[in-house]
Design a protein around this motif. Structure first.
Motif, PDB file in Angstrom:
ATOM      1  N   PRO A 164       0.768  -1.083  -0.007  1.00  0.00           N
ATOM      2  CA  PRO A 164      -0.047   0.043   0.028  1.00  0.00           C
ATOM      3  C   PRO A 164       0.836   1.071   0.026  1.00  0.00           C
ATOM      4  O   PRO A 164       0.548   2.287  -0.656  1.00  0.00           O
ATOM      5  N   ARG A 165       1.924   1.512   0.602  1.00  0.00           N
ATOM      6  CA  ARG A 165       2.938   2.505   0.760  1.00  0.00           C
ATOM      7  C   ARG A 165       3.066   2.910  -0.802  1.00  0.00           C
ATOM      8  O   ARG A 165       3.825   4.102  -0.869  1.00  0.00           O
ATOM      9  N   THR A 166       3.705   1.774  -1.196  1.00  0.00           N
ATOM     10  CA  THR A 166       4.088   2.041  -2.750  1.00  0.00           C
ATOM     11  C   THR A 166       3.093   2.516  -3.459  1.00  0.00           C
ATOM     12  O   THR A 166       3.437   3.520  -4.317  1.00  0.00           O
ATOM     13  N   LEU A 167       2.000   2.197  -3.459  1.00  0.00           N
ATOM     14  CA  LEU A 167       0.791   2.498  -4.137  1.00  0.00           C
ATOM     15  C   LEU A 167       0.818   4.009  -3.913  1.00  0.00           C
ATOM     16  O   LEU A 167       0.296   4.994  -4.934  1.00  0.00           O
ATOM     17  N   VAL A 168       0.544   4.536  -2.726  1.00  0.00           N
ATOM     18  CA  VAL A 168       0.463   5.774  -2.335  1.00  0.00           C
ATOM     19  C   VAL A 168       1.812   6.888  -2.776  1.00  0.00           C
ATOM     20  O   VAL A 168       1.513   8.012  -3.276  1.00  0.00           O
ATOM     21  N   ALA A 169       2.740   5.987  -2.879  1.00  0.00           N
ATOM     22  CA  ALA A 169       3.911   6.970  -3.474  1.00  0.00           C
ATOM     23  C   ALA A 169       3.812   6.939  -4.881  1.00  0.00           C
ATOM     24  O   ALA A 169       4.187   8.406  -5.210  1.00  0.00           O
ATOM     25  N   THR A 170       3.134   6.359  -5.432  1.00  0.00           N
ATOM     26  CA  THR A 170       2.876   6.521  -7.114  1.00  0.00           C
ATOM     27  C   THR A 170       1.809   7.474  -7.311  1.00  0.00           C
ATOM     28  O   THR A 170       1.706   8.171  -8.194  1.00  0.00           O
ATOM     29  N   TYR A 171       0.522   7.244  -6.494  1.00  0.00           N
ATOM     30  CA  TYR A 171      -0.597   7.916  -7.025  1.00  0.00           C
ATOM     31  C   TYR A 171      -1.085   8.995  -5.954  1.00  0.00           C
ATOM     32  O   TYR A 171      -2.154   9.624  -6.452  1.00  0.00           O
ATOM     33  N   GLY A 172      -0.430   8.994  -4.775  1.00  0.00           N
ATOM     34  CA  GLY A 172      -1.110   9.904  -3.769  1.00  0.00           C
ATOM     35  C   GLY A 172      -1.874   9.396  -2.794  1.00  0.00           C
ATOM     36  O   GLY A 172      -2.720   8.399  -3.004  1.00  0.00           O
ATOM     37  N   LEU A 173      -2.099   9.646  -1.433  1.00  0.00           N
ATOM     38  CA  LEU A 173      -2.806   8.888  -0.698  1.00  0.00           C
ATOM     39  C   LEU A 173      -4.243   8.997  -0.750  1.00  0.00           C
ATOM     40  O   LEU A 173      -5.069   8.243  -0.708  1.00  0.00           O
ATOM     41  N   VAL A 202      -5.778   5.447 -12.648  1.00  0.00           N
ATOM     42  CA  VAL A 202      -5.603   6.665 -13.587  1.00  0.00           C
ATOM     43  C   VAL A 202      -6.938   7.327 -14.090  1.00  0.00           C
ATOM     44  O   VAL A 202      -6.955   8.527 -13.673  1.00  0.00           O
ATOM     45  N   SER A 203      -7.792   6.581 -14.472  1.00  0.00           N
ATOM     46  CA  SER A 203      -9.220   6.956 -15.013  1.00  0.00           C
ATOM     47  C   SER A 203      -9.675   7.669 -13.654  1.00  0.00           C
ATOM     48  O   SER A 203     -10.393   8.930 -13.765  1.00  0.00           O
ATOM     49  N   ARG A 204     -10.008   7.029 -12.588  1.00  0.00           N
ATOM     50  CA  ARG A 204     -10.790   7.664 -11.576  1.00  0.00           C
ATOM     51  C   ARG A 204      -9.897   9.030 -11.214  1.00  0.00           C
ATOM     52  O   ARG A 204     -10.698   9.729 -10.719  1.00  0.00           O
ATOM     53  N   ILE A 205      -8.499   8.992 -11.267  1.00  0.00           N
ATOM     54  CA  ILE A 205      -7.969  10.159 -10.659  1.00  0.00           C
ATOM     55  C   ILE A 205      -8.022  11.163 -11.821  1.00  0.00           C
ATOM     56  O   ILE A 205      -8.361  12.486 -11.095  1.00  0.00           O
ATOM     57  N   ASN A 206      -7.954  11.045 -13.087  1.00  0.00           N
ATOM     58  CA  ASN A 206      -7.978  12.223 -13.740  1.00  0.00           C
ATOM     59  C   ASN A 206      -9.296  12.677 -14.245  1.00  0.00           C
ATOM     60  O   ASN A 206      -9.642  13.714 -14.305  1.00  0.00           O
ATOM     61  N   PHE A 242      -6.242  18.382  -6.793  1.00  0.00           N
ATOM     62  CA  PHE A 242      -5.993  17.206  -7.540  1.00  0.00           C
ATOM     63  C   PHE A 242      -5.101  17.449  -8.925  1.00  0.00           C
ATOM     64  O   PHE A 242      -5.701  17.702  -9.875  1.00  0.00           O
ATOM     65  N   PRO A 243      -3.917  17.110  -8.699  1.00  0.00           N
ATOM     66  CA  PRO A 243      -2.941  17.021 -10.108  1.00  0.00           C
ATOM     67  C   PRO A 243      -3.568  15.890 -10.925  1.00  0.00           C
ATOM     68  O   PRO A 243      -3.900  15.107 -10.434  1.00  0.00           O
ATOM     69  N   ARG A 244      -3.382  16.115 -12.179  1.00  0.00           N
ATOM     70  CA  ARG A 244      -3.709  15.021 -13.093  1.00  0.00           C
ATOM     71  C   ARG A 244      -2.428  13.761 -12.940  1.00  0.00           C
ATOM     72  O   ARG A 244      -1.388  14.383 -12.841  1.00  0.00           O
ATOM     73  N   TYR A 245      -2.817  12.923 -13.160  1.00  0.00           N
ATOM     74  CA  TYR A 245      -1.859  11.869 -13.327  1.00  0.00           C
ATOM     75  C   TYR A 245      -1.330  11.666 -14.711  1.00  0.00           C
ATOM     76  O   TYR A 245      -1.944  11.366 -15.552  1.00  0.00           O
ATOM     77  N   VAL A 246       0.047  12.022 -14.687  1.00  0.00           N
ATOM     78  CA  VAL A 246       0.653  11.976 -16.079  1.00  0.00           C
ATOM     79  C   VAL A 246       1.477  10.758 -16.235  1.00  0.00           C
ATOM     80  O   VAL A 246       2.252  10.612 -15.378  1.00  0.00           O
TER      81      VAL A 246
END
Ligand code: MSP
Length: 511
Positions: free
Chosen positions: A310-319, A344-348, A503-507
């Protein structure tokens, strides 16, 4: 404070490192706890680690460590995971603590004093991986000829002296409980499974082991340690100060919700209430179970090398992005899969576009055209009133959805309002009103600011950090961020800080 709410996660086995499945259970529980605090409840939120039993003893031996030294290390790692995932627990219990040993010994004594424990001999199948006993009829044979539990775990034949709990005596009381309290087990599918299991007849349960020592000693029975599930389940009352009736936290028992994965519903919805009935203690109000996560459709496993940290996922996408995804992507009780494109779709789309842009557009217009202060409202149009009503309905809608752990439905209700607000801003075109009708522009921007405040307020439990930043930008003081405060509008002219994107876009990383 009169309204109280006690919620727990399961306590995690310390045989291996935390993964996204554990994080999910804890985050969902955290959202409930935060929502109840926001709704004025005095909340007790418990999590921790399950450290006894053969499974942990074996893992420690493989790591070349004494069981406690091993448990210290893994328990600290689970705690770090909880902290990094924003899990706002009030107590972190470890079953190796003194308070828990005392509590277990007393629970045992009470059950025994009530005549529900007897000494016998256990002979049957046991799966260390599940820490569970199985009947012959439940087993299957693996391709390599070995016997397996329904979960796929290898089983071994065990024969040893054992104390038994008269579980068979609780069949009727348990069925009565499920009938009288239909929401004792959620969701309905889990309730049906449990009921048919109990209707099928309950065998007495072996509750002590003599073939290893890593457990809580049975009172006055040298050589016996308690069955790890009896020990583990009891953590929920230990943390309330059991057996001390004057303990400050005893007021929280019985628990309102035990959040569990569907794999451990039987332990929580059958054994646990039976133990409590046998000890003469009040029963929890609900066991709410969730489905499982797979990774791109595959079961997570060490051998496939697809276990998500989970911590790696957070480092990549944000908590907050990860927290939002986990609660939005699948219904709580159902199964779901985690994949990069879905994240990425949920985030963007939902966070950056729908919500992030709405806030950014509204706040930038206020900063530029209203001297950075909250404009007052003029007369309301039908459209204004409709959006106000939709935003005003959010607290009650979320309360209802979250009271049955329907997180994704709650988020869908919020997104309906976000989509309505986006349609409103496009239709009202406040940027054009700037040239034609300044007063009307102010009203429109104020309706948007108030709508955003309601949205950000109810989303705080899901995305605490981002929503705190959004509420800062909306000029909402710290003490006006709970549900009740939504009834009190902010004063006209409240100064707002300069807007910054939340909320920055995930690029995609080209490399
Ligand atoms: N120690 C017991 C619980 C005792 S509670 C009195 C236990 N521990 S566990 O570490 O194996 O699992 C804890 C929780 O993590 C369970 O609720 C389980 O469902 C959840 N998950 C483990 N893997 C999971 C997924 N792949 N997906 C979702 N949750 C899963 O059981």
């Amino acid at each position: 404070m009169s309204k109280r709410f006690y919620i727990s996660t399961p306590i995690y086995y310390v045989n291996g490192a935390p993964h996204i499945g554990h994080a999910y259970t804890s985050i969902a529980t955290d959202v409930m706890a935060r929502f109840k605090r926001l709704d004025g409840y005095d909340v007790f939120f418990l999590t921790g680690t399950d450290e006894h039993g053969q499974k942990v003893e074996r893992a420690a031996a493989e790591a070349g460590l004494a069981p406690l030294a091993f448990a210290d290390r893994v328990s600290a790692d689970f705690r770090d995971m909880a902290d990094k995932m924003g899990v706002s627990y009030d107590d972190y219990i470890r079953t190796t603590e003194e308070r828990h040993k005392r509590s277990c010994a007393e629970l045992w004594r009470r059950i025994a004093a009530n005549g529900h424990i007897y000494l016998g001999h256990y002979e049957g199948w046991y799966a260390v991986r599940d820490e569970a006993f199985y009947d012959e009829g439940e087993l299957t044979t693996a391709p390599d000829g070995t016997k397996r539990a329904p979960t796929g775990a290898p089983v071994a034949w065990v024969r040893e002296p054992s104390y038994f709990f008269r579980l068979s005596a609780f069949q009727e009381p348990l069925l009565k409980l499920y009938e009288e309290q239909p929401d004792f087990i959620l969701p309905a599918g889990g309730r049906n499974e449990v009921m048919s299991f109990v209707r099928g007849g309950l065998h007495d349960l072996s509750i002590s082991r003599t073939s290893f020592t890593w457990g809580i000693p049975v009172p006055d029975a040298p050589g016996h340690v308690m069955y790890v599930w009896l020990d583990a389940l009891n953590n929920y009352v230990t943390a309330c100060g059991f057996p001390d009736p004057d303990a400050p936290r005893w007021k929280f028992w019985p628990a309102d919700v035990h959040v569990v994965g569907k794999d451990i519903i039987r332990f929580h919805a059958v054994y646990w209430p039976a133990f409590l009935m046998a000890a003469g203690l009040p029963l929890p109000r609900r066991v709410s179970s969730h489905g499982w996560w797979t990774v791109e459709g595959e079961k997570m496993s060490k051998s496939l090398g697809n276990v998500i940290e989970p911590r790696t996922l957070v480092a990549t996408y944000g908590l907050d992005q990860v927290r939002y995804f986990l609660l939005r992507e699948k219904p709580f009780g159902g199964d779901g899969t985690i994949s990069h494109p879905a994240l990425v779709s949920r985030i963007n789309v939902e966070l950056a576009n729908d919500l992030g842009n709405l806030a950014q557009r509204s706040l930038t217009l206020i900063a530029r055209n209203c001297a950075g202060a909250l404009p007052g409202r003029g007369e309301a149009t039908e459209q204004d009133a409709a959006l106000d009503a939709a935003a005003g309905a959010l607290p009650a809608l979320l309360r209802e959805r979250l009271d049955r752990q329907a997180f994704h439905e709650g988020l869908e209700e919020v997104w309906k309002v976000i989509r309505a607000a986006n349609a409103y801003i496009d239709h009202q075109a406040p940027w054009a009103l700037r040239k034609t009708d300044l007063a009307r522009m102010g009203t429109v921007l104020r309706v948007l600011a108030d709508t955003l405040r309601a949205i950000a307020t109810v989303l705080q439990p899901f995305m605490p950090e981002s929503m705190a930043r959004m509420l800062d930008q909306l000029g909402v003081p710290g003490e006006a961020r709970d549900l009740a405060a939504l009834a009190l509008p902010l004063p006209d002219g409240t100064a707002l800080p300069p807007p910054v994107g939340v909320f920055p876009r995930y690029v995609e990383n080209e490399a």
